[in-house]
Design an enzyme around this catalytic site. Structure first.
Site, PDB file in Angstrom:
ATOM      1  N   GLY A  22       0.804  -1.223   0.000  1.00  0.00           N
ATOM      2  CA  GLY A  22       0.000   0.000   0.000  1.00  0.00           C
ATOM      3  C   GLY A  22       0.829   1.262   0.000  1.00  0.00           C
ATOM      4  N   ALA A  23       1.983   1.234  -0.672  1.00  0.00           N
ATOM      5  CA  ALA A  23       2.904   2.370  -0.609  1.00  0.00           C
ATOM      6  C   ALA A  23       2.828   3.269  -1.824  1.00  0.00           C
ATOM      7  CB  ALA A  23       4.339   1.869  -0.424  1.00  0.00           C
ATOM      8  N   GLY A  26      -0.545   8.039   0.086  1.00  0.00           N
ATOM      9  CA  GLY A  26      -0.957   8.173   1.481  1.00  0.00           C
ATOM     10  C   GLY A  26       0.092   7.785   2.495  1.00  0.00           C
ATOM     11  N   ILE A  27      -0.375   7.140   3.562  1.00  0.00           N
ATOM     12  CA  ILE A  27       0.500   6.765   4.672  1.00  0.00           C
ATOM     13  C   ILE A  27       1.575   5.796   4.218  1.00  0.00           C
ATOM     14  CG2 ILE A  27       0.543   5.569   6.897  1.00  0.00           C
ATOM     15  CD1 ILE A  27      -2.316   6.718   7.345  1.00  0.00           C
ATOM     16  N   GLY A  28       1.214   4.836   3.368  1.00  0.00           N
ATOM     17  CA  GLY A  28       2.193   3.865   2.898  1.00  0.00           C
ATOM     18  C   GLY A  28       3.336   4.510   2.147  1.00  0.00           C
ATOM     19  N   SER A 151      -5.900  -0.508  13.019  1.00  0.00           N
ATOM     20  CA  SER A 151      -6.707   0.712  12.981  1.00  0.00           C
ATOM     21  C   SER A 151      -7.389   0.915  14.320  1.00  0.00           C
ATOM     22  CB  SER A 151      -7.772   0.578  11.877  1.00  0.00           C
ATOM     23  OG  SER A 151      -8.783   1.548  11.985  1.00  0.00           O
ATOM     24  N   TYR A 176     -15.176  -3.883   8.304  1.00  0.00           N
ATOM     25  CA  TYR A 176     -13.835  -3.280   8.339  1.00  0.00           C
ATOM     26  C   TYR A 176     -13.170  -3.536   9.688  1.00  0.00           C
ATOM     27  CZ  TYR A 176     -10.120   0.220   8.230  1.00  0.00           C
ATOM     28  OH  TYR A 176      -8.899   0.842   8.284  1.00  0.00           O
TER      29      TYR A 176
END
Length: 314
Positions: A22-23, A26-28, A151, A176
């Site tokens: 997930g890079a 965003g955060i990734g 999360s 989720y």
């Protein structure tokens, strides 16, 4: 008034290989950039090659000497996960850091992965479960630190043991939460099994708090045509430095958990500000839903059964 960036020390990571899911944004992306700036060779497994290339360009603008490369990965496909694992194992380089960060959140209606799993459970948890299993040889070779990004949602709702695929009564937020609870339970069980079986892998947990990312933004591929009201509010608060974090600050708990010599196995790290929504990284109390060893073993068995993937002993 612009907020002062939060600073943490990251050790020299030269000679170490890191994989961050997930890079591509965003955060990734911020996690990957920080690892690359510290000298790590960073592998970005991505679904969208164009976004991945843009991420590489961003990282290299900030760190011109960065060693960063793309691989193909769609966490919603067990075949894609298997192919990535086979590729990285065949390359033969030990993996020293794995940050399981990618995820999807609350699509507007129940969706399933190509393998028939509820999309959030299949992508956020089962995909990462299968990835860690497939990478076990190179994780062992690198005595890897595996950090699972969960999360604040893992502190609410519960596992739907009777219907983990949510075929009846689907609720996006509950599904989720389940995906992140399962991910956290798996991470803790991974540490227990590593210790028992001598794998040499260290596993811990992080959460980013709340920050403006693409999770709640318009995602046409998920059937979400417009930004949610939630992400609009988060962007406003973040821009004003109120309560929530930024992508840069939200990346720091996972970076700390994965690299700091003070980060401990089975421990949990997140923002230290009000409500743990923003602020500098610090150790957190483990959520009540993650404290049962029996539940962790049950998630592990369920994950093996659903994916058909088992952890080898080599």
């Amino acid at each position: 008034m612009p907020r002062t960036p939060i600073q943490i020390d990251v050790p020299d990571l030269a000679g170490r290989r890191a994989v961050v899911t997930g890079a591509s944004d965003g955060i990734g992306l911020r996690i990957a950039a920080r690892l690359a700036a510290a000298g790590a060779e960073v592998v970005l497994p991505v679904r969208n090659a164009a976004k991945g290339q843009s991420a590489i360009e961003t990282i290299r603008r900030e760190s011109p000497a960065a060693q960063v490369s793309l691989r193909d990965l769609d966490l919603s496909s067990l075949d894609s996960v298997s192919q990535l694992a086979a590729t990285l194992v065949a390359e033969g380089d030990p993996v020293h850091v794995l940050i399981d960060n990618a995820g999807v959140m609350t699509p507007p209606s129940r969706q399933v992965t190509v393998d028939g799993f509820e999309s959030q459970f299949g992508t956020n948890h089962l995909g990462h479960f299968a990835l860690v299993a497939g990478l076990l040889p190179v994780l062992r070779a690198g005595r890897a630190q595996v950090t699972s990004q969960i999360s604040v949602a893992a502190n609410s709702h519960a596992m739907n043991w009777a219907d983990p695929n949510w075929e009846h009564g689907w609720n996006g937020m509950r599904a989720y939460s389940q995906s992140k609870i399962a991910m956290g339970l798996f991470a803790l069980e991974l540490q227990r099994r590593s210790e028992a079986l001598g794998w040499g892998i260290t596993s811990n947990l992080a959460h980013p708090g709340v920050a403006p990312t693409s999770l709640l933004a318009a995602r046409p591929e998920l059937g979400r045509a417009d930004d949610t009201m939630g992400v609009r509010v988060i962007r406003l608060l973040s821009a004003r430095g109120i309560l929530v974090g930024t992508p840069e600050s939200a990346a720091l708990p996972a970076v700390y958990a994965a690299t700091s010599p003070d980060a401990m196995p089975s421990h949990f790290y997140g923002p230290s500000g009000a409500g743990h929504l923003g602020g500098a990284p610090a150790e957190q109390r483990l959520y009540s839903r993650l404290q049962s060893e029996a539940d962790a073993g049950r998630v592990w068995a369920l994950s093996e059964e659903m994916t058909g993937v088992a952890f080898g002993a080599v």
